[in-house]
Design an enzyme around this catalytic site. Structure first.
Site, PDB file in Angstrom:
ATOM      1  N   PRO A 131      30.268 -57.846 -22.301  1.00  0.00           N
ATOM      2  CA  PRO A 131      30.018 -56.968 -21.371  1.00  0.00           C
ATOM      3  C   PRO A 131      31.242 -56.703 -20.148  1.00  0.00           C
ATOM      4  O   PRO A 131      31.591 -56.787 -19.791  1.00  0.00           O
ATOM      5  CB  PRO A 131      28.769 -58.215 -20.392  1.00  0.00           C
ATOM      6  CG  PRO A 131      29.690 -59.772 -21.254  1.00  0.00           C
ATOM      7  CD  PRO A 131      31.026 -59.959 -21.795  1.00  0.00           C
ATOM      8  N   LYS A 132      30.017 -55.628 -19.760  1.00  0.00           N
ATOM      9  CA  LYS A 132      30.415 -54.476 -18.648  1.00  0.00           C
ATOM     10  C   LYS A 132      29.492 -55.424 -17.128  1.00  0.00           C
ATOM     11  O   LYS A 132      28.629 -54.867 -17.006  1.00  0.00           O
ATOM     12  CB  LYS A 132      29.753 -53.657 -18.212  1.00  0.00           C
ATOM     13  CG  LYS A 132      29.786 -52.806 -18.013  1.00  0.00           C
ATOM     14  CD  LYS A 132      30.000 -50.603 -17.844  1.00  0.00           C
ATOM     15  CE  LYS A 132      30.543 -50.415 -16.990  1.00  0.00           C
ATOM     16  NZ  LYS A 132      30.211 -49.772 -15.419  1.00  0.00           N
ATOM     17  N   VAL A 133      30.673 -55.957 -16.815  1.00  0.00           N
ATOM     18  CA  VAL A 133      29.634 -56.924 -15.555  1.00  0.00           C
ATOM     19  C   VAL A 133      29.617 -56.160 -13.940  1.00  0.00           C
ATOM     20  O   VAL A 133      30.758 -55.108 -13.864  1.00  0.00           O
ATOM     21  CB  VAL A 133      30.579 -57.946 -15.424  1.00  0.00           C
ATOM     22  CG1 VAL A 133      30.635 -58.620 -14.064  1.00  0.00           C
ATOM     23  CG2 VAL A 133      31.160 -59.072 -16.622  1.00  0.00           C
TER      24      VAL A 133
END
Length: 567
Positions: A131-133
Site C-alpha cells: 500500500p502507498k501509505v
C-alpha cells in the site's frame, strides 16, 4: 439575428444532447501563440514548485495530491506542445532541511494506468506490491542499535531533525537489539486508524495531522497515535522476504503484513482494489510496486528511481479545463452561465458542460477560458463546480449580455429582436417532459422551424401541415406525418399540462377550464392553499398579459382541451 444570439441559440441546442463518446482531451495543445504558452508554462511551473515546497517543508499543501498530479500532467502536455523535455520527475525536491540524510530519498514515479504498469513490469522479476501509505516520509538512523536520528524527508538530501519527538512515538523502537552497526531505514509516519476504508472515507486529512504534530515545538499527545511503515532499507538484505522478516523482528510489523509478491499486473490490480476497499490501519492513496534488486545506497539520488513505481487510486477530485463560456437565456427570462470544458469522464459519465448559475455567480468565481476547475457529480449525475484550482496568467475579458429587458412574461413570440433565445427555451420546455411531453421533439427541431420562419409564436406549430413540416431539410414525408399527428394529439392533453407548457406559475386541477380560472380574483387566488399573496400576483399578471390572452384565444379556436368557449 446577431452573432451573440446565434451563439446562444446553437449552444442551447447542443446542451440538450447527451455525450456518449469521446476522450478526455488532456493531450490537446492549447490554441495559443508561442509567447503565451511560454508564459503559462512558467506560471504553472512556479505554482507547482510552491505547492511542492509547502508539502515537503510543512507536511501539507494548499491543494490535494489529486489536484497537484493532474496539474502536473497538464504541465507535461504544455511542455510537449513546445517540444520541451519533461522535467517534472527529475526536478529537485524543494526544501530547507539542514541535516544530511545518510541515503537520499528517491521519491516515486507515478504510473498513469494499467497499461503503463504492464509496460514497466515487463522483463522485471522479484516484484512486490505494498500500500502507498499516506503520511510523512522520514529517515530513521540507528548506531549500534540505538536510534540517533529521526529526519524529515525535506528535499530528499537534507531534512529537519525530529529526533526529540521520537520517544513520544511508541511505534518507533528506541533501541534494536542485534541491529547492524549502522542501520538506515526510510518510511512513513502515519496516523493510526481503526479500520479505515479508503474507498469510503478518503484521506481524512491524516497526513497534515501528523505533520502538524511533528512540527510543534512541544511534544503533542497525538504522537502516541502515530505509526511507522518502513518501505526502504538501503543496503539491507537482498531479498524482500528477508527484509520484511527482519523488520518485523526489529519492531516494524506493518511492512511484513502489507507486502505481497506479484507475478503479473493482474496481481497488482487485485491487491490495489483490495486495499482500496479493505479496512486498514492507515490512510492510503494507491500502491507501490517495487523490485528486490536495487542500487547500493550511495547511488540513490533525490529524484525518482527506476526500481519502484507508484500507481495511485482514481482521483477523488476531477480537474476540467474551461474551453469557453456561454450565456443562455431560459424560458422565464433568467440568464445562466454554462462552462464548456474539455471532455472529462467522471463515474462513467462524460462531462462537457457545467451550469454554474447566474452571471453574478460567474463573476464571483472569476472564471475565464483556460482556467482549471474541479468538478463533482451532484444528484442525478449533474456536474457541479467545486472550485477553481488554477487560473491562467493571461485572462481574456468576456462581457456578459444585457438581459434586463427579459422576464417571466417576455418572448412568447419570436419577435421582437433579441427574443430568439428565450422563445426557443419556451418551445423546448413546451415539448419536454415538464410540458406536453411530445416525444422526439426538441431544440433542434424547433430551431429549424424558427430558421425557416414556420413558427412565430408559442403555439403556431398547431397550424403546420405535413407538407410544411416535410419542407424542413432532413425530415421526410413519413416523419413529417408522424410529427403532424403528434401535434394534433397534443390538443387532447389535459388542461393542466397545457398551462404548465405555456408557463403558468401554478398547477391547477385537471378538470378546470380557462374561463373558470380566468374569473378568479386576486384575493381568491391568495386564499388558495399553497399560493399566498406574492404567487397570486404572479398568476394574475400571467392571466392579464395580452400575449397570454392571445395564446388562449388561439387555442380556443383549435379546440384544445380546457380552452373551448362555454355558453
Amino acid at each position: 439575428m446577431n452573432i451573440l444570439n446565434l451563439k446562444i441559440i446553437m449552444f442551447l441546442l447542443i446542451s440538450n444532447t447527451i455525450v456518449v463518446g469521446g476522450a478526455w482531451a488532456t493531450s490537446t495543445c492549447p490554441d495559443w501563440p508561442a509567447t503565451r504558452i511560454a508564459v503559462e508554462i512558467n506560471a504553472l511551473e512556479q505554482q507547482l514548485n510552491k505547492w511542492s515546497a509547502a508539502y515537503h517543508q510543512q507536511g501539507h499543501s494548499p491543494v490535494t495530491d489529486d489536484i497537484y498530479d493532474q496539474l502536473q500532467d497538464k504541465l507535461r502536455v504544455w511542455q510537449s506542445c513546445r517540444g520541451l523535455p519533461d522535467k517534472t520527475e527529475s526536478q529537485p525536491i524543494p526544501g530547507k532541511g539542514q541535516f544530511l540524510h545518510p541515503v537520499a530519498h528517491t521519491g516515486l514515479k507515478k504510473l498513469k494506468d494499467e497499461t503503463a504498469l504492464t509496460r514497466w513490469m515487463a522483463g522485471r522479476k522479484n516484484l512486490w506490491v505494498q500500500p502507498k501509505v499516506d503520511g510523512v516520509a522520514v529517515t530513521l538512523v540507528y548506531h549500534g542499535g540505538k536510534l540517533v536520528q529521526l529526519l524529515s524527508r525535506g528535499n530528499g538530501v537534507k531534512g529537519q531533525n525530529w529526533t526529540e519527538k521520537a520517544p513520544f512515538i511508541s511505534a518507533i523502537p528506541q533501541y534494536i537489539a542485534n541491529a547492524p552497526a549502522l542501520l538506515t531505514l526510510q518510511g512513513e509516519l502515519f496516523l493510526l486508524m481503526d479500520g479505515h476504508q479508503q474507498a469510503k472515507s478518503g484521506g481524512v486529512n491524516a497526513r497534515s495531522t501528523v505533520a502538524g504534530a511533528l512540527m510543534r515545538k512541544s511534544p503533542s499527545p497525538l504522537l502516541a497515535q502515530v505509526g511507522v511503515f518502513i518501505w526502504a532499507w538501503p543496503d539491507g538484505p537482498t531479498t524482500m522476504k528477508e527484509k520484511v522478516a527482519l523488520l518485523q523482528v526489529m519492531g516494524f510489523p506493518f511492512t511484513a503484513k502489507y507486502s505481497e509478491p506479484v507475478m503479473s499486473h493482474l496481481d497488482v490490480v487485485q491487491w490495489r482494489q483490495f486495499w482500496f476497499q479493505a479496512p486498514l490501519p492507515f490512510v492510503t492513496d494507491g500502491v507501490v510496486v517495487r523490485q528486490e534488486e536495487e542500487p547500493a545506497g550511495r547511488y540513490w539520488q533525490a529524484t525518482p528511481g527506476q526500481w519502484s513505481m507508484a500507481w495511485k487510486y482514481p482521483p477523488l477530485q476531477h480537474i476540467a479545463e474551461v474551453k469557453d463560456i456561454h450565456f443562455t437565456l431560459g424560458r422565464t427570462g433568467k440568464g445562466t452561465v454554462v462552462l464548456e470544458v474539455l471532455p472529462i469522464k467522471i463515474d462513467d459519465k462524460w462531462i462537457r458542460r457545467v451550469n454554474i448559475g447566474s452571471v453574478t455567480r460567474w463573476k464571483q468565481w472569476d472564471i475565464a477560458p483556460g482556467d482549471h476547475i474541479t468538478l463533482a457529480l451532484a444528484g442525478h449525475g449533474i456536474p457541479r463546480l467545486d472550485n477553481v484550482v488554477w487560473r491562467v496568467h493571461q485572462r481574456n475579458t468576456i462581457t456578459a449580455p444585457n438581459w434586463d429587458k427579459f422576464h417571466q412574461l417576455s418572448c412568447f413570440q419570436r419577435l421582437p429582436h433579441g427574443c430568439e433565445p428565450q422563445f426557443l427555451s419556451r418551445l423546448i420546455w413546451l415539448s419536454g417532459p415538464g410540458g406536453l411531453d411530445i416525444g422526439g421533439i426538441g431544440g433542434g427541431f424547433w430551431q429549424e422551424l424558427i430558421h425557416h420562419e414556420l413558427i412565430n409564436d408559442l403555439v403556431g406549430w398547431l397550424l403546420l401541415t405535413p407538407e410544411q413540416i416535410a419542407s424542413i431539410p432532413g425530415i421526410g414525408n413519413a416523419r413529417a406525418e408522424k410529427i403532424y399527428q403528434q401535434f394534433q394529439r397534443a390538443k387532447q392533453q389535459p388542461f393542466s399540462r397545457w398551462l404548465l407548457a405555456l408557463g403558468f406559475p401554478q398547477v391547477v386541477s385537471v378538470d378546470a377550464q380557462w374561463q373558470v380560472v380566468l374569473r378568479r380574483s386576486l384575493s381568491e387566488w391568495a386564499t388558495m392553499a399553497g399560493i399566498g399573496q406574492m404567487r397570486a400576483k404572479q398568476i394574475k399578471h400571467f392571466w392579464d398579459h395580452p400575449d397570454v390572452q392571445a395564446l388562449a384565444d388561439f387555442l380556443s379556436t383549435q379546440k384544445v382541451v380546457g380552452f373551448e368557449l362555454t355558453e
